[in-house]
Motif scaffolding. Structure first.
Motif, PDB file in Angstrom:
ATOM      1  N   LEU A  89       0.824  -1.194   0.000  1.00 40.81           N
ATOM      2  CA  LEU A  89       0.000   0.000   0.000  1.00 40.81           C
ATOM      3  C   LEU A  89       0.866   1.255   0.000  1.00 40.81           C
ATOM      4  O   LEU A  89       0.584   2.227  -0.722  1.00 40.81           O
ATOM      5  CB  LEU A  89      -0.924  -0.008   1.216  1.00 40.81           C
ATOM      6  CG  LEU A  89      -1.907   1.154   1.353  1.00 40.81           C
ATOM      7  CD1 LEU A  89      -2.815   1.232   0.138  1.00 40.81           C
ATOM      8  CD2 LEU A  89      -2.735   0.993   2.622  1.00 40.81           C
ATOM      9  N   ALA A  90       1.931   1.250   0.772  1.00 42.01           N
ATOM     10  CA  ALA A  90       2.823   2.408   0.816  1.00 42.01           C
ATOM     11  C   ALA A  90       3.485   2.659  -0.532  1.00 42.01           C
ATOM     12  O   ALA A  90       3.681   3.811  -0.950  1.00 42.01           O
ATOM     13  CB  ALA A  90       3.884   2.203   1.895  1.00 42.01           C
ATOM     14  N   ALA A  91       3.817   1.555  -1.242  1.00 36.24           N
ATOM     15  CA  ALA A  91       4.460   1.705  -2.551  1.00 36.24           C
ATOM     16  C   ALA A  91       3.488   2.219  -3.598  1.00 36.24           C
ATOM     17  O   ALA A  91       3.839   3.073  -4.426  1.00 36.24           O
ATOM     18  CB  ALA A  91       5.059   0.370  -2.981  1.00 36.24           C
ATOM     19  N   GLU A  92       2.241   1.709  -3.566  1.00 37.61           N
ATOM     20  CA  GLU A  92       1.275   2.085  -4.589  1.00 37.61           C
ATOM     21  C   GLU A  92       0.557   3.390  -4.262  1.00 37.61           C
ATOM     22  O   GLU A  92       0.165   4.128  -5.154  1.00 37.61           O
ATOM     23  CB  GLU A  92       0.248   0.961  -4.766  1.00 37.61           C
ATOM     24  CG  GLU A  92       0.834  -0.318  -5.310  1.00 37.61           C
ATOM     25  CD  GLU A  92      -0.229  -1.369  -5.570  1.00 37.61           C
ATOM     26  OE1 GLU A  92      -1.427  -1.070  -5.419  1.00 37.61           O
ATOM     27  OE2 GLU A  92       0.152  -2.494  -5.941  1.00 37.61           O
ATOM     28  N   ARG A  93       0.355   3.655  -2.981  1.00 43.48           N
ATOM     29  CA  ARG A  93      -0.360   4.859  -2.559  1.00 43.48           C
ATOM     30  C   ARG A  93       0.450   5.568  -1.463  1.00 43.48           C
ATOM     31  O   ARG A  93       0.121   5.487  -0.279  1.00 43.48           O
ATOM     32  CB  ARG A  93      -1.756   4.488  -2.051  1.00 43.48           C
ATOM     33  CG  ARG A  93      -2.669   3.852  -3.088  1.00 43.48           C
ATOM     34  CD  ARG A  93      -3.141   4.887  -4.112  1.00 43.48           C
ATOM     35  NE  ARG A  93      -3.881   5.957  -3.450  1.00 43.48           N
ATOM     36  CZ  ARG A  93      -5.180   5.890  -3.162  1.00 43.48           C
ATOM     37  NH1 ARG A  93      -5.874   4.797  -3.472  1.00 43.48           N
ATOM     38  NH2 ARG A  93      -5.792   6.896  -2.587  1.00 43.48           N
ATOM     39  N   PRO A  94       1.512   6.263  -1.829  1.00 40.33           N
ATOM     40  CA  PRO A  94       2.360   6.899  -0.804  1.00 40.33           C
ATOM     41  C   PRO A  94       1.620   7.929   0.039  1.00 40.33           C
ATOM     42  O   PRO A  94       2.081   8.285   1.118  1.00 40.33           O
ATOM     43  CB  PRO A  94       3.481   7.542  -1.629  1.00 40.33           C
ATOM     44  CG  PRO A  94       2.951   7.623  -3.030  1.00 40.33           C
ATOM     45  CD  PRO A  94       2.035   6.465  -3.185  1.00 40.33           C
ATOM     46  N   ASP A  95       0.446   8.395  -0.439  1.00 39.11           N
ATOM     47  CA  ASP A  95      -0.325   9.364   0.345  1.00 39.11           C
ATOM     48  C   ASP A  95      -0.855   8.754   1.638  1.00 39.11           C
ATOM     49  O   ASP A  95      -1.302   9.483   2.540  1.00 39.11           O
ATOM     50  CB  ASP A  95      -1.482   9.916  -0.480  1.00 39.11           C
ATOM     51  CG  ASP A  95      -2.385   8.821  -1.033  1.00 39.11           C
ATOM     52  OD1 ASP A  95      -1.847   7.842  -1.576  1.00 39.11           O
ATOM     53  OD2 ASP A  95      -3.619   8.963  -0.944  1.00 39.11           O
ATOM     54  N   THR A  96      -0.830   7.426   1.754  1.00 40.26           N
ATOM     55  CA  THR A  96      -1.340   6.794   2.974  1.00 40.26           C
ATOM     56  C   THR A  96      -0.299   6.770   4.098  1.00 40.26           C
ATOM     57  O   THR A  96      -0.635   6.470   5.242  1.00 40.26           O
ATOM     58  CB  THR A  96      -1.768   5.341   2.694  1.00 40.26           C
ATOM     59  OG1 THR A  96      -0.626   4.598   2.242  1.00 40.26           O
ATOM     60  CG2 THR A  96      -2.859   5.289   1.662  1.00 40.26           C
ATOM     61  N   ILE A  97       0.949   7.089   3.801  1.00 35.13           N
ATOM     62  CA  ILE A  97       1.996   7.003   4.811  1.00 35.13           C
ATOM     63  C   ILE A  97       1.821   8.088   5.866  1.00 35.13           C
ATOM     64  O   ILE A  97       2.014   7.865   7.056  1.00 35.13           O
ATOM     65  CB  ILE A  97       3.387   7.109   4.150  1.00 35.13           C
ATOM     66  CG1 ILE A  97       3.579   5.960   3.140  1.00 35.13           C
ATOM     67  CG2 ILE A  97       4.487   7.086   5.202  1.00 35.13           C
ATOM     68  CD1 ILE A  97       4.844   6.061   2.344  1.00 35.13           C
ATOM     69  N   ALA A  98       1.425   9.283   5.445  1.00 31.34           N
ATOM     70  CA  ALA A  98       1.268  10.392   6.382  1.00 31.34           C
ATOM     71  C   ALA A  98       0.184  10.085   7.413  1.00 31.34           C
ATOM     72  O   ALA A  98      -0.769   9.348   7.143  1.00 31.34           O
ATOM     73  CB  ALA A  98       0.930  11.675   5.615  1.00 31.34           C
ATOM     74  N   ASP A  99       0.337  10.678   8.583  1.00 31.43           N
ATOM     75  CA  ASP A  99      -0.597  10.426   9.675  1.00 31.43           C
ATOM     76  C   ASP A  99      -1.647  11.523   9.806  1.00 31.43           C
ATOM     77  O   ASP A  99      -2.120  11.822  10.895  1.00 31.43           O
ATOM     78  CB  ASP A  99       0.177  10.302  10.998  1.00 31.43           C
ATOM     79  CG  ASP A  99       1.106   9.107  10.989  1.00 31.43           C
ATOM     80  OD1 ASP A  99       0.740   8.075  10.398  1.00 31.43           O
ATOM     81  OD2 ASP A  99       2.201   9.205  11.569  1.00 31.43           O
ATOM     82  N   ASP A 100      -2.004  12.161   8.710  1.00 32.85           N
ATOM     83  CA  ASP A 100      -2.913  13.308   8.756  1.00 32.85           C
ATOM     84  C   ASP A 100      -4.378  12.902   8.646  1.00 32.85           C
ATOM     85  O   ASP A 100      -5.195  13.643   8.132  1.00 32.85           O
ATOM     86  CB  ASP A 100      -2.568  14.300   7.645  1.00 32.85           C
ATOM     87  CG  ASP A 100      -2.664  13.675   6.261  1.00 32.85           C
ATOM     88  OD1 ASP A 100      -2.704  12.430   6.171  1.00 32.85           O
ATOM     89  OD2 ASP A 100      -2.702  14.433   5.271  1.00 32.85           O
ATOM     90  N   VAL A 101      -4.733  11.705   9.107  1.00 33.72           N
ATOM     91  CA  VAL A 101      -6.122  11.269   9.036  1.00 33.72           C
ATOM     92  C   VAL A 101      -6.914  11.869  10.188  1.00 33.72           C
ATOM     93  O   VAL A 101      -6.370  12.204  11.253  1.00 33.72           O
ATOM     94  CB  VAL A 101      -6.234   9.735   9.051  1.00 33.72           C
ATOM     95  CG1 VAL A 101      -5.548   9.138   7.847  1.00 33.72           C
ATOM     96  CG2 VAL A 101      -5.646   9.167  10.338  1.00 33.72           C
TER      97      VAL A 101
END
Length: 790
Positions: free
Chosen positions: A718-730
């Motif tokens: 998931l991190a490789a395909e969607r790097p926007d998910t790495i940030a903790d800004d949820v």
């Protein structure tokens, strides 16, 4: 002595083989994977690497560069437990190669390849990128996103989730980009689905059909066998159905039923040309070959008039041409000859009747039907000769282009390919019709057409009763430059300088009070604007009951949808401004398993997102042993409000995304295992979850999963395909909710041990059980929550 032992051993083997040939033979599945560097113009040579458990080789039946660009990977017999495998190869050039997951190759005694299924999962790759390697992402009809197969591959549920079950005749393939001299290493899990049992070879002279002929015969049956059966009762009658099925070689279009019929073509044409306005055809069965209808004419049959359309030409020609305004076809019973159907099958996209540029066209109380044998032949026809495609040759009963004020009413269509198609037409009414056994669409409201009312119709085993099609909205279509999958241009006509059929759109679609069963959808369409679908009833659809793709201003209201494969209602690609309200989506635990899909699917593909979606005031009920959901793949924003869920809830795709507001919903559990009813993955950027009620009505249920799961897991993939998910800004806001009967109302999963700064607000929630916030979540407001009984 050694020579005698060797001879004895060979004789023994022959004896054993003979015995096995007389009885059943069990053949175990194996790993069989192909890496193909020879699929395009470029030939990429592949150098095999070492593998402890697999055999890598270049097949000898290929020669020269083809052989060096094709790598086969095989293994020993598989057991029914997962086994781990790894292999590697090094491409000598940069470019695209194809990875094909296949099954064991075994030719049966009848010469056909055996369907020996191998199950694959958890593919990991280094040196290249592979999409959807764990098969958890599926499209709107249940296939694997990013993977391709010839006949479609459905997920197999295993302990690893969704897994791929394949055989050599239906490989699962994906193209990957490789770099010269960079080694690609692939690891995966595989296991046997089941041993293949080969029966005793039949006597070639016994007259019985071959296995391939029986496979084809399934496609010719109707109700079609490839549509799953409704109930166990129908399944019990399967042998009876098989007893009467005809294989392709027996379905011969050589009937000459029209040879003794009176041909009234010349007489009818003479009456039409004379200016007669009401042309009444007497009772009887008549042969007709070609008619041209002028303006202001009604062609009407008597009480028992039957017209047999036939052809005297060596090739197909349109039989009826409408040339003027104010034309009516009424009270006609139409069939066609075997000879005419054979000529239709010589080429795709023929039309029995056509009209262009006309006004005020009425088709009323008209019956059309192929014979049962003709319809089997139609179902066995191929758009692409030499393939096994289910898509039979398309031909239309009536094609109208650039026409206005069309009415199709009180008609009965049975055993047909396509009913009526309109392109660039305005004001179309289609009502009070019956459709049974339609291989494709009954009404195709196509390209630039405006204003259709589709109501009071009844359908059984019609693939798509209504389709509105304003052009291709597929974001992955390389022919469509950015934004064109979304854009439409009203009033664009053929002949215009910049005419583009995929940008024509369809407009003002109103569909109400229809019933449909055992199709693929009841109504669906793409690139429509202002769509209203209301007060319809649907059950047992092989995809979705109602689906809108790439549409804007859509209302789906007050419909009843029972048991559909993917979901009762769908919103696909980049729908904008969609309201789904007042519907009942019901999933009964009867009939074939494949019909037991989700409640609603907000589907996505290639990064597209639906926006401005409201799902409110619906009743969602599952009678299954596991919950069903509104499945949110990827959305810009969605409001889910005031719905009641029984044994179901909201599920987000870990690879999706967007913003969700869920307010005032009621979630009821009656299941013994007390499953989670709301699962929110980290990729959802914002969640507002307010004033929802959870009630566990099964007092005897064992302590199960949390009612709500906030999952913060980010896998390497998931991190490789969607790097926007790495940030903790949820952002997660849960306030004013009530939980009764759950040991754990809310769970925070996969937050790790280090400080986790996700913004979470827990305020004014009422709950039983235990609510624990992980200590490392350091950006949480946890106030005024009340634990019942404390």
């Amino acid at each position: 002595m050694k020579r005698l032992l060797s001879l004895f051993f060979c004789v023994a083997l022959v004896s054993v083989s003979t015995v096995l040939a007389q009885d059943q033979t069990r053949i175990q599945p194996q790993v069989n994977i192909f890496v193909k560097g020879n699929t395009g113009k470029q030939h990429i040579k592949l150098v095999e690497g070492p593998s402890a458990t697999l055999n890598l080789f270049h097949p000898g039946w290929l020669k020269g560069d083809d052989r060096q660009a094709f790598l086969a990977v095989t293994g020993n017999d598989l057991a029914d437990q997962w086994q781990d495998y790894t292999f590697a190869f090094t491409p000598q050039d940069s470019g695209e190669v194809e990875l094909a997951l296949s099954g064991r190759i075994h030719k049966q005694r009848d010469g056909e390849r055996a369907k020996i299924y191998t199950v694959y999962d958890n593919i990991q790759i280094t040196g290249a990128e592979l999409k959807n390697p764990d098969f958890e992402q599926t499209d709107d009809i249940g296939g694997f996103i990013a993977w391709h197969s010839r006949w479609g591959t459905q997920p197999l549920k295993t302990d690893l989730g969704e897994s791929a079950k394949v055989w050599v005749g239906n490989e699962l393939t994906q193209s990957i980009n490789v770099t010269a001299n960079t080694t690609v290493t692939i690891s995966f899990k595989a296991k046997a689905f089941a041993p293949f049992v080969e029966e005793v070879a039949a006597d070639k002279d016994d007259g019985k059909p071959t296995r391939r002929e029986l496979e084809d015969a399934k496609e010719g049956m109707f109700p079609p066998l490839w549509y799953p059966l409704a109930s166990a009762i129908e399944g019990e009658n399967l042998d009876k159905r098989w007893a009467s099925v005809e294989v392709a070689k027996d379905v011969k279009l050589d009937g000459n039923s029209d040879k003794d019929l009176q041909d009234i073509t010349a007489d009818l044409q003479k009456r039409l040309d004379s200016g007669e306005k009401m042309v009444l055809i007497p009772n009887g069965t008549f042969r007709v070959t070609k008619l041209v209808l002028p303006a202001d004419v009604t062609l009407k049959g008597s009480e028992n008039t039957r017209l047999i359309f036939a052809s005297d030409k060596p090739e197909f020609e349109t039989l009826v041409t409408l040339t003027g305004d104010n034309t009516t076809l009424s009270n006609l019973n139409i069939a066609i000859t075997d000879d005419l159907l054979a000529k239709i099958h010589a080429q795709n996209e023929h039309n029995l009747m056509v009209g262009e540029g006309l006004k005020n066209i009425k088709i009323d109380h008209v019956k059309f039907a192929l014979t049962d044998k003709q319809y089997i032949a139609q179902r066995l026809s191929r758009q692409r000769p030499g393939t096994r495609s289910l898509m039979g040759i398309r031909w239309t009963i009536l094609l109208l282009s650039l026409c206005e004020d069309i009415e199709i009413s009180n008609c009965h269509f049975r055993n047909f390919s396509l009913g009526v198609r309109t392109t660039h037409c305005s004001r179309v009414l289609c009502h009070d019709n019956v459709g049974i056994n339609g291989q494709h669409n009954l009404l195709s409201f196509y390209h630039g057409s405006e204003y259709v009312k589709f109501y009071n119709n009844w359908f059984s085993h019609v693939k798509h009763p209504l389709v509105w099609d304003g052009g291709d909205c597929s974001p992955q279509n390389k022919r469509l430059v950015p934004n064109l999958p979304r854009d439409v241009y009203r009033n664009m006509l053929p002949g215009d300088k910049d005419y583009a059929i995929h940008m024509t759109g369809t407009y003002e679609v109103y569909c109400h009070n229809n019933y449909g069963e055992y199709g693929k959808t009841l109504v669906w369409g793409r690139k429509g604007r202002r769509i209203i679908v209301t007060a319809n009833s649907s059950k047992y659809q092989y995809d979705m009951a109602i689906d809108a793709e790439g549409c804007e201003e859509v209302i789906v209201a007050n419909n009843i949808c029972t048991n559909s494969k993917a979901a009762g209602i769908g919103s696909f690609y980049h729908n904008d401004k969609t309201v789904i309200t007042g519907n009942m989506v019901n999933i009964e635990d009867i009939g074939d398993e494949i019909y037991k899909g989700q409640f609603i699917r907000l589907h996505s593909s290639h990064g597209t997102q639906s926006g401005k979606t409201i799902i409110s005031g619906n009743l969602f009920v599952s009678h299954l042993k596991e919950p069903r959901f509104i499945k949110v793949d990827q959305v810009r924003n969605v409001v889910i409000s005031g719905n009641k869920f029984v044994n179901g809830g909201i599920l987000t795709n870990p690879y999706g995304g967007g913003k969700i507001t869920a307010t005032g919903n009621t979630f009821i559990n009656q299941l013994p295992n007390q499953p989670s009813l709301v699962i929110i993955n980290k990729i959802i950027k914002e969640l507002t979850f307010r004033n929802n009620t959870f009630i566990n009505e099964n007092k005897e249920s064992a302590t199960g999963d949390p009612a709500v799961v906030l999952n913060f897991e980010v896998t390497q993939k998931l991190a490789a395909e969607r790097p926007d998910t790495i940030a903790d800004d949820v952002f997660r806001q849960l306030d004013g909710n009530s939980f009764r009967g759950w040991a754990t109302p809310i769970a925070f999963n996969n937050v790790g041990l280090s400080p986790y700064p996700a913004r979470v607000i827990l305020v004014n929630n009422l709950y039983e059980g235990s609510l624990v916030v992980p200590e490392n979540m350091n950006n949480v407001i946890n106030q005024n929550n009340i634990q019942i009984g404390q």
